[in-house]
Design an enzyme around this catalytic site. Structure first.
Site, short mmCIF file in Angstrom:
data_model
loop_
_atom_site.label_atom_id
_atom_site.label_comp_id
_atom_site.label_asym_id
_atom_site.label_seq_id
_atom_site.Cartn_x
_atom_site.Cartn_y
_atom_site.Cartn_z
N GLU A 1 0.83 -1.21 0.00
CA GLU A 1 0.00 0.00 0.00
C GLU A 1 0.87 1.26 0.00
OE1 GLU A 1 -4.12 -1.17 2.15
OE2 GLU A 1 -2.34 -1.51 3.35
N GLU B 1 -4.11 -9.49 4.03
CA GLU B 1 -4.96 -9.17 5.19
C GLU B 1 -6.15 -10.11 5.34
OE1 GLU B 1 -2.65 -5.49 4.23
OE2 GLU B 1 -3.68 -7.03 3.08
#
Length: 697
Positions: free
Chosen positions: A105, A125
């Site tokens: 990210e 995640e």
């Protein structure tokens, strides 16, 4: 624990440095943000490169900060990405080795990205029951394309950088650098130093030719594959928002999804399991820097199912193995089974032919104990009878070199007694593999009273090398897993006495999430194994109550799948469990003989008698110091006994239900005249935790 800053000519280089994988902890985030600001304020700097020290760009969030105030302290990851994205000078991410989660990210917030071949790229995640929470669901579809991004986010699996660079139209990587990554990144930084406007991933469009049809198809697929896990569908909806919403609105949708998932019992269970696996590798009184013994060669005693499976683990890891047997036919049979297993993997495309040949080349066999003396580790996998173990360990004591580790694969027997068959008890340890040993992840490492610390440290590190989850147990009958399963099985037997059928109990357990109910499990393992243990119990613990139904079954010769008849009937060559009229009649007669009128029993009662039996016995194990921590018990059951992952293990599940409620249920079970009231007395640890308002975790 931070990030370094240096200037190379007209390019500033910020290097994330927080071993082992440059987790984006608070200090690292703060130093990286300060580095961007310093470069902004230096007129001589024209561009910036962000990279990672050591063996990772960044593995994402710093797991040491999970759940602590530092995880959210400013600059949080969102703030750091905003600093990078809004920088007035071009920022290039130089990605190598590992770029996952928050690390990916962060790189998506940079203006440009270069990568070395073979870098593992992932947003994992979902494996913690979450979705990427720092823009991953909004930026990756814009940079990579909607479909490949959704696949990555929903699976959480890593993909090699060069594979992603081949996706048509992708803007994830500007270049794959074959040579020196930093030189390539610096060259690109100088090349784009004066290019304006700066490209931002957020300004790209996430497009799909038929978004409504595609996402509906994806919902059907993902929903069918993840029925007990809410995160994959939430991930999908967040990616769908990247197509249908403006960037800022998509970010809000992502945030809402992330916060909602954080509160789900499934995510809490998955996060518990994540930390439990890491905690299990730690032994309280064995420091991390304990010297370990070198293991270059392994010997295995016994070429049966267990011996062959154990051998495959070491062959897979590139460690030479010699198998010892008493007869050539047994050796030939064992080697043939290993070959058959590997050939099946080759046929399915899971193993390349050259790897198969390499592994088989590491295998040798012998009928002579003298031939194994040079091995660094020897594991016996012979019949589960103390006299047989004694004969083997006395032989090993004679032939094995000084410093060799002598391990027993016993599942229930006294490791201290086994160690005392030798003159070197400090070198003896239990290594209880689970069948099939080449597949099952769990390894119970049984610590004897004399087992040396360096032996334990060596075995725990070796477990990682052969891709096992190792959990340390003290010495007791059955260790952690089998001692607990005995109480679970006793409850299953009482449920039959009281009116349940085997299929009703199994269906209730499987609906709860167990991979297999207790009776299907018994048929798979062999009902005669439990029978042998019960016969021993009748002598050692005459006051311990058991249902006699399992003994009656074995007296009929119904040992399970191996005899095509157990609690269920089986057809030749098939594993389908068919309800048996013979068993139904046997149970009916058994109840009549005992004067029991069968009653209707709910699935809820079935499940909680089975699971809380595990919990209460585990609490005794913790009290006795057999298990180090409650989360170790959960790892045993998640990796060795088919306990549902989304429930986090028996102890995590008890915490979720609330220990006060668990005790109330136990009190109710204790009033059942056909159960064992003494067993349902809550363990002292449970009573203490309830009194203090605490939980196992």
């Amino acid at each position: 624990m931070s990030a370094s800053y240096e200037v190379r000519g007209d390019v500033a280089v910020i290097t994330l440095s927080n071993p082992p994988v440059n987790g984006l902890g608070h200090e690292t985030r703060r130093a990286a943000a300060a580095g961007i600001e310093q470069a902004e304020n230096d007129a001589a700097v024209k561009a910036i490169v962000i990279t990672g020290a050591g063996k990772a760009f960044s593995g994402g969030a710093d797991i040491k900060e999970f759940g602590s105030p530092k995880a959210l302290a400013e600059p949080n990851l969102h703030s750091l990405i905003a600093v990078v994205e809004n920088c007035s000078k071009p920022v290039v991410a130089a990605i190598h080795s590992v770029c996952m989660g928050g690390g990916l990210e962060l790189s998506l917030g940079c203006h440009y990205r270069v990568a070395s071949p073979g870098a593992k790229i992932a947003l994992p995640e979902v494996k913690l029951g979450l979705l990427p929470g720092a823009g991953g669901t909004q930026r990756l579809p814009r940079a990579l394309g909607v479909e490949p991004a959704l696949n990555m986010i929903v699976s959480g699996e890593p993909v090699n950088s060069e594979m992603l660079a081949m996706v048509p139209g992708q803007k994830l990587f500007d270049k794959i650098i074959e040579g020196d990554l930093m030189e390539g990144a610096l060259a690109l930084a100088r090349e784009v130093a004066d290019v304006r406007p700066l490209p931002r991933v957020r300004d790209l469009k996430a497009r799909h030719a038929s978004p409504e049809a595609y996402f509906q198809f994806a919902r059907n697929m993902v929903g069918g594959m993840s029925k007990n896990f809410p995160a994959p569908l939430r991930c999908l909806e967040a990616v769908a928002a990247s197509v249908s919403m403006k960037f800022e609105d998509g970010m809000k949708a992502e945030r809402e999804g992330f916060l909602a998932l954080m509160q789900t019992p499934e995510s809490k269970a998955l996060r518990h399991a994540f930390f439990a696996e890491r905690a299990a590798s730690k032994i309280g009184d064995v420091p991390d820097d304990t010297p370990i013994r070198k293991i270059d060669k392994v010997a295995v005693i016994g070429a049966g199912t267990m011996g062959g499976g154990i051998s495959m683990n070491y062959l897979n890891a590139g460690i030479p193995v010699v198998i010892l047997e008493t007869k050539q036919e047994a050796l030939d049979r064992g080697v043939a089974t290993i070959k058959k297993n590997y050939e099946a993997q080759v046929k399915k495309g899971k193993l390349k032919e050259d790897k198969y040949q390499q592994r088989m080349a590491l295998l040798s066999t012998t009928l002579n104990y003298a031939d194994i003396g040079s091995a660094d580790l020897v594991i016996e996998a012979v019949f589960e009878e103390i006299g047989v173990k004694e004969a083997v360990f006395k032989q090993l004591d004679e032939v094995m070199k000084p410093g060799a580790i002598l391990a027993s694969n016993t599942s229930t027997l006294d490791v201290n007694k086994i160690a005392n068959f030798t003159k070197r008890p400090q070198d003896v340890v239990g290594m209880h593999f689970f069948s099939p040993a080449n597949v099952m992840k769990l390894l119970e490492v049984v610590r004897g009273a004399a087992t040396a610390k360096d032996v334990l440290a060596t075995v725990m590190q070796l477990a990682k090398k052969i891709k096992k989850t190792a959990v340390v147990s003290g010495v007791c009958d059955g260790f952690i897993g089998n001692r607990m399963i005995e109480q679970y099985s006793r409850q299953a037997g009482f449920l039959l006495d009281e009116g349940c059928s085997p299929q009703q109990v199994d269906k209730a357990a499987e609906k709860f999430g167990f991979a297999m109910g207790p009776f299907r499990m018994g048929d798979l393992a062999g009902n005669d194994i439990g029978w042998a243990i019960r016969k021993r119990r009748y002598q050692e613990k005459p006051n311990l109550n058991y249902s006699k139904s399992a003994d009656l079954l074995c007296e009929l010769g119904r040992y399970g799948q191996k005899t095509s008849a157990g609690w269920y009937d089986y057809q030749a060559g098939k594993r389908d469990a068919i309800p048996s009229p013979v068993v139904a009649e046997m149970l009916e007669k058994h109840r009549a003989a005992k004067g029991i009128t069968p009653r209707q029993i709910s699935d809820d009662e079935i499940v909680h008698r089975l699971v809380f039996a595990l919990v209460n016995e585990a609490a005794h194990l913790l009290e006795e110091g057999i298990a180090q921590r409650a989360s170790d018990v959960d790892m045993v059951y998640l990796t060795g006994y088919g306990f549902p992952l989304w429930r986090g293990g028996p102890m995590c599940y008890a915490d979720t239900v609330g220990l006060f409620n668990v005790v109330q249920a136990m009190k109710k079970f204790a009033k059942n005249p056909l159960d064992d009231a003494a067993f349902w007395e809550p363990a002292p640890l449970i009573k203490r935790l309830v009194a203090e308002g605490k939980s196992f975790s």
